[in-house]
Design an enzyme around this catalytic site. Structure first.
Site, PDB file in Angstrom:
ATOM      1  CB  SER A 124      22.338  27.620   8.462  1.00  0.00           C
ATOM      2  OG  SER A 124      22.859  26.200   8.035  1.00  0.00           O
ATOM      3  CE1 TYR A 148      18.817  25.943  12.432  1.00  0.00           C
ATOM      4  CE2 TYR A 148      19.877  24.545  10.793  1.00  0.00           C
ATOM      5  CZ  TYR A 148      19.844  25.540  11.629  1.00  0.00           C
ATOM      6  OH  TYR A 148      21.216  26.339  11.330  1.00  0.00           O
ATOM      7  CE  LYS A 152      19.377  29.559  11.618  1.00  0.00           C
ATOM      8  NZ  LYS A 152      19.559  30.644  12.385  1.00  0.00           N
TER       9      LYS A 152
END
Ligand code: UD1
Length: 342
Positions: A124, A148, A152
């Site tokens: 992302s 989050y 990643k």
């Protein structure tokens, strides 16, 4: 090629599965259906007239993942399965580390004994943190603004180290900007659990009458109309980028490609108000809006320098913002309650 797709029933996963099958590859999906529906899988079967294997299982389940890998013998893996709600990850980070990081370790362990060394990873643009300059290229410094995003970045780091340890790996880290839209058929699309966190599914639910108005999170940013600017990219473009990345992974003449990151964006920024207007045009009625306070953690402007993917594997985004809105409305109007009606 035999391609294993984790999270293949999800929003981006199901669109990628469809492109993989239409390109003539064999597919096997692993999905725990925690934020996805088996209906997406049956509809991909109808749309492609192709069959594929399905393991309803969690990527943390070693036995299930090992059995799927042993039976299917993948030649490439596309790894989507993960939790993705930024806000929830701040309040309760542990499930993010378990699902995203530990789950990826289980998957990579299961591949150890196999000959599969091609891997496309669903990363992302969140790994860039607060933009230091625009457009954001792959050299932009990486940083973390929430758990989050940390997962990643951790998963990217694990894959980089793996590729460094064993030169037969070819790994593409695909850093998505803001995927939106739906397949042209309107049979698969984005169907988030509960109240949508993201802009596009929220607007679509306002348009279809499930919510009253869009809350615009801040109109005092340093942008042309004061609202946040993002690089929205059609999910079908994102799906096709995975195919191009897998082909690139396979094209190393027997040698691995190592581990490389690629932005998936259009290079164009669109504001929240521009998006609401474009959607209003697509659905034939204006989207009611409320100006609300800024959302904590949001930045004013983010858009990609998308050139590396084009130079490296010849992929570039093709769909316009109007096409993103039209396809999203086509999906939402045909499926007002998402997949839950079936
Ligand atoms: C978010 C995540 C990102 C994640 C991506 C996909 C953050 C900070 N980033 O990106 O890490 O990869 O989703 O899941 O959460 N907006 C409104 N009203 C709404 C919803 C959004 O005005 O109801 C605005 C936001 O303030 C922003 C833009 O719309 O300016 C896009 O928001 P969103 O769709 O949530 O995506 P990002 O925040 O860019």
């Amino acid at each position: 090629m035999r391609i294993l797709i984790t999270g293949g029933a999800g929003y981006i996963g199901s669109h990628t599965l469809l492109e993989v099958l239409n390109a003539g590859h064999e597919a096997h999906v692993i999905d725990n259906l925690s934020n996805s529906s088996p209906t997406a899988l049956s509809r991909v079967k109808q749309l492609t007239n192709r069959d594929f294997g399905f393991t309803e299982g969690d990527i943390r389940d070693r036995d299930a993942i090992q059995s799927a890998v042993d039976a299917f013998q993948p030649e490439a893996v596309i790894h989507f399965a993960a939790l993705k709600a930024v806000g929830k990850s701040v309040v309760d980070p542990m499930p993010y580390f378990h699902n995203n990081v530990y789950g990826t370790l289980v998957l990579l362990d299961a591949l150890r004994e196999s000959s599969c060394r091609r891997f496309a990873f669903s990363s992302s643009a969140t790994v860039y943190g607060d933009p230091q300059y625009l457009p954001i290229d792959e050299q932009h410094p990486l940083s973390v603004t929430n758990p989050y995003g940390r997962t990643k970045l951790q998963m990217e780091g694990i894959l980089e180290d793996l590729a460094r340890s064993d030169p037969s790996w070819s790994i593409a880290l695909l850093r998505y900007f803001n995927p939106v839209g739906a397949h042209a058929s309107g049979r698969i699309g984005e169907d988030p659990n509960g109240i949508p966190d993201n802009l596009m599914p929220f607007i679509a639910q306002v348009a279809v009458g499930r919510r009253e108005a869009l809350n615009v999170f801040g109109d005092d940013y340093d942008t042309a109309d004061g609202t946040g600017v993002r690089d929205y990219i059609h999910v079908v473009d994102v799906a096709r980028a995975h195919l191009a990345a897998v082909d690139w992974c396979a094209g190393g003449d027997g040698e691995g490609r190592g581990c490389e990151a690629f932005n998936l964006g259009t290079g164009r920024g669109t504001s929240v108000l521009e998006m609401a207007t474009a959607f209003g045009k697509a659905c034939g009625k204006p989207i009611p809006i409320n100006i609300a306070p800024r959302r904590p953690g949001d930045v004013a402007t983010m858009f990609a320098h998308p050139g590396k993917a084009e130079q490296t594997f010849g992929w570039r985004a093709e769909f316009s913002v109007d096409e993103m809105c039209q396809s999203s409305w086509n999906w939402q109007s045909q499926n007002p309650q998402g997949y839950s009606a079936e």
